[in-house]
Design a protein around this motif. Structure first.
Motif, PDB file in Angstrom:
ATOM      1  N   SER A  27       0.872  -1.178   0.000  1.00 54.53           N
ATOM      2  CA  SER A  27       0.000   0.000   0.000  1.00 54.53           C
ATOM      3  C   SER A  27       0.903   1.219   0.000  1.00 54.53           C
ATOM      4  O   SER A  27       2.090   1.124   0.317  1.00 54.53           O
ATOM      5  N   ILE A  28       0.337   2.365  -0.355  1.00 53.77           N
ATOM      6  CA  ILE A  28       1.099   3.615  -0.368  1.00 53.77           C
ATOM      7  C   ILE A  28       1.687   3.868   1.021  1.00 53.77           C
ATOM      8  O   ILE A  28       2.866   4.222   1.163  1.00 53.77           O
ATOM      9  N   GLN A  29       0.870   3.615   2.056  1.00 50.48           N
ATOM     10  CA  GLN A  29       1.292   3.925   3.427  1.00 50.48           C
ATOM     11  C   GLN A  29       2.374   2.954   3.907  1.00 50.48           C
ATOM     12  O   GLN A  29       3.344   3.371   4.547  1.00 50.48           O
ATOM     13  N   ALA A  30       2.194   1.663   3.603  1.00 48.56           N
ATOM     14  CA  ALA A  30       3.204   0.686   4.044  1.00 48.56           C
ATOM     15  C   ALA A  30       4.546   0.954   3.354  1.00 48.56           C
ATOM     16  O   ALA A  30       5.612   0.780   3.950  1.00 48.56           O
ATOM     17  N   ASP A  31       4.484   1.411   2.098  1.00 48.96           N
ATOM     18  CA  ASP A  31       5.710   1.807   1.383  1.00 48.96           C
ATOM     19  C   ASP A  31       6.433   2.919   2.129  1.00 48.96           C
ATOM     20  O   ASP A  31       7.647   2.872   2.331  1.00 48.96           O
ATOM     21  N   ALA A  32       5.665   3.930   2.533  1.00 50.82           N
ATOM     22  CA  ALA A  32       6.254   5.090   3.216  1.00 50.82           C
ATOM     23  C   ALA A  32       6.857   4.676   4.556  1.00 50.82           C
ATOM     24  O   ALA A  32       7.943   5.129   4.925  1.00 50.82           O
ATOM     25  N   ILE A  33       6.156   3.804   5.273  1.00 44.58           N
ATOM     26  CA  ILE A  33       6.655   3.353   6.577  1.00 44.58           C
ATOM     27  C   ILE A  33       7.961   2.578   6.408  1.00 44.58           C
ATOM     28  O   ILE A  33       8.931   2.787   7.140  1.00 44.58           O
ATOM     29  N   LEU A  34       8.016   1.715   5.389  1.00 42.48           N
ATOM     30  CA  LEU A  34       9.230   0.925   5.173  1.00 42.48           C
ATOM     31  C   LEU A  34      10.400   1.824   4.779  1.00 42.48           C
ATOM     32  O   LEU A  34      11.524   1.657   5.270  1.00 42.48           O
ATOM     33  N   ALA A  35      10.121   2.823   3.921  1.00 39.46           N
ATOM     34  CA  ALA A  35      11.190   3.737   3.511  1.00 39.46           C
ATOM     35  C   ALA A  35      11.743   4.473   4.730  1.00 39.46           C
ATOM     36  O   ALA A  35      12.965   4.571   4.912  1.00 39.46           O
ATOM     37  N   LEU A  36      10.866   4.975   5.572  1.00 39.77           N
ATOM     38  CA  LEU A  36      11.306   5.683   6.779  1.00 39.77           C
ATOM     39  C   LEU A  36      12.128   4.753   7.677  1.00 39.77           C
ATOM     40  O   LEU A  36      13.209   5.130   8.147  1.00 39.77           O
ATOM     41  N   SER A  37      11.641   3.519   7.876  1.00 42.32           N
ATOM     42  CA  SER A  37      12.370   2.573   8.728  1.00 42.32           C
ATOM     43  C   SER A  37      13.757   2.302   8.169  1.00 42.32           C
ATOM     44  O   SER A  37      14.739   2.259   8.911  1.00 42.32           O
ATOM     45  N   ASN A  38      13.847   2.137   6.840  1.00 42.94           N
ATOM     46  CA  ASN A  38      15.146   1.867   6.236  1.00 42.94           C
ATOM     47  C   ASN A  38      16.125   3.007   6.475  1.00 42.94           C
ATOM     48  O   ASN A  38      17.293   2.779   6.789  1.00 42.94           O
ATOM     49  N   TRP A  39      15.635   4.238   6.343  1.00 45.57           N
ATOM     50  CA  TRP A  39      16.505   5.388   6.604  1.00 45.57           C
ATOM     51  C   TRP A  39      16.972   5.414   8.052  1.00 45.57           C
ATOM     52  O   TRP A  39      18.137   5.657   8.337  1.00 45.57           O
ATOM     53  N   VAL A  40      16.028   5.143   8.971  1.00 44.09           N
ATOM     54  CA  VAL A  40      16.393   5.163  10.388  1.00 44.09           C
ATOM     55  C   VAL A  40      17.401   4.057  10.697  1.00 44.09           C
ATOM     56  O   VAL A  40      18.394   4.279  11.383  1.00 44.09           O
ATOM     57  N   PHE A  41      17.159   2.861  10.164  1.00 43.97           N
ATOM     58  CA  PHE A  41      18.097   1.752  10.379  1.00 43.97           C
ATOM     59  C   PHE A  41      19.477   2.101   9.820  1.00 43.97           C
ATOM     60  O   PHE A  41      20.502   1.922  10.480  1.00 43.97           O
ATOM     61  N   ALA A  42      19.497   2.628   8.601  1.00 44.33           N
ATOM     62  CA  ALA A  42      20.773   2.924   7.939  1.00 44.33           C
ATOM     63  C   ALA A  42      21.526   4.004   8.704  1.00 44.33           C
ATOM     64  O   ALA A  42      22.713   3.847   9.025  1.00 44.33           O
ATOM     65  N   ALA A  43      20.828   5.097   9.032  1.00 41.82           N
ATOM     66  CA  ALA A  43      21.492   6.201   9.739  1.00 41.82           C
ATOM     67  C   ALA A  43      21.950   5.732  11.116  1.00 41.82           C
ATOM     68  O   ALA A  43      23.081   6.018  11.539  1.00 41.82           O
TER      69      ALA A  43
END
Ligand code: HEC
Ligand SMILES: [Cu+2]
Length: 325
Positions: A27-43
């Motif tokens: 879903s559009i929202q699950a995509d956004a949540i995963l992108a945010l999580s990936n950035w937080v994990f990476a940073a």
């Protein structure tokens, strides 16, 4: 090769792969949540490595002073760096939060789900605002916003479809809402995500995301009352349902007296993928097994085992339920 689950050893496992995973957003929202999580994990990982490297350097070098003067070092490492990274993260998080919680809009599919120990009561809003009742399964059209309001009849549950949206608490006496727009067809799985007693783990459901025409047709079918049985076997099954008093706990629209609200609506139970709230595949054999020994299959659930039915009656009952498509 080592130990491995293959489609040969367990065909179900492969077909289930990824149907309940935040890492397979649909879903559009699950995509956004995963992108945010990936950035937080990476940073977070990067900063962790940096800090560990500094620590190692401090231990190994044994110098009395850091390469920069203390005050400069603290001003940059202790103040500027966290302030900048945390601010960026905050802006990012707020933007994503606003994006995923925006109202679903006029043309949204509106659904109301109530948590029970240990199953899901589901009501769709029909074209004229009427409520269409079903249970333990959702169907959703692709590319159309969905609004789901949730509450609970007993204890706190949590409504969670990892591939489609974040968790939302189901609280007695309180209504929460979640909105999302599915972007891919397929079968997904949801799960209660707040410990709610003995059978919490067996409180799940399937979500079928499908093209709009199929969804409209499904909803139209769900709105219909149960079909009148024609063959003798099915007639006998319906009679057994009446005789056993199943209708005091279960509603079957169109069947007089079957208006119970303690268990799931069974008007179209034969069309569902599962029984027992996501626990068993929906099939005539599993229906018979469930009726005869629901307390073995899901101990402590609110339906007694009907273990004194003779084989003929049980078969007829299961066949009739399976025919309720
Ligand atoms: C005392 C109330 C009660 C009675 C009587 C009762 N049930 Fe149930 N039934 C329930 C509850 C509660 C559930 C949900 C159990 C769960 O998944 O936790 C349920 C679940 C079911 C399900 C699975 C539905 C789904 O979507 O998962 C079927 C099928 C069913 N009952 C059939 C029957 C039949 C047939 C009878 C009569 C022989 C019967 N029940 C009698 C309470 C009752
Ligand atoms: Cu629960």
């Amino acid at each position: 090769m080592g130990w491995q689950i293959t489609s040969q050893s367990n065909p179900r496992y492969d077909s289930m792969q990824g149907i309940q995973s935040v890492f397979e957003p649909r879903s559009i929202q699950a995509d956004a949540i995963l992108a945010l999580s990936n950035w937080v994990f990476a940073a977070g990982s990067l900063i962790f490595v940096l800090v560990m490297a500094l620590l190692a350097w401090a231990i190994i070098s044994r110098r009395r002073h850091p390469p920069l003067r203390n005050t400069v070092f603290i001003a940059i490492g202790g103040f500027a760096f966290p302030a900048v990274t945390l601010s960026i993260l905050m802006v990012f998080t707020v933007l994503v939060s606003l994006h995923i919680t925006s109202p679903a809009g006029e043309n949204a599919v509106r659904i109301h789900v109530t948590g029970h120990m240990w199953w899901w009561e589901v009501q769709y809003e029909g074209p004229d605002g009427e409520r269409i009742e079903t249970a333990n399964e959702l169907h959703l059209p692709i590319d159309r916003p969905v609004s789901i309001t949730v509450t609970s009849e007993d204890v706190i549950h949590s409504f969670w479809i990892p591939s489609l949206a974040g968790k939302v608490d189901m609280i007695p006496g309180h209504v929460n809402e979640i909105t999302f727009t599915p972007t891919e067809a397929g079968v997904m799985r949801g799960q209660c995500a707040e410990y709610c007693g003995l059978q919490h783990a067996k409180m799940a459901f399937y979500v079928v995301v499908e093209p709009a025409e199929q969804f409209d047709q499904w909803l139209e079918e769900q709105a219909q009352p149960a079909v009148e049985p024609v063959p003798d076997l099915l007639k006998a099954g319906q009679q057994a349902f009446v005789d056993q008093g199943c209708g005091s706990c279960h509603a079957v629209r169109g069947l007089p007296g079957a208006v119970g609200q303690i268990g799931p609506d069974l008007t179209h139970v034969g069309s569902r993928l599962s029984i027992g709230a996501g626990w068993l595949d929906g099939s005539v054999g599993n229906l018979a097994g469930w009726i005869a020994s629901s307390q073995h299959i899901k101990p402590g659930n609110r339906m007694p085992s009907f273990d004194r039915l003779d084989g003929k009656t049980l078969r007829a009952l299961a066949a009739w339920l399976e025919s309720l498509e």
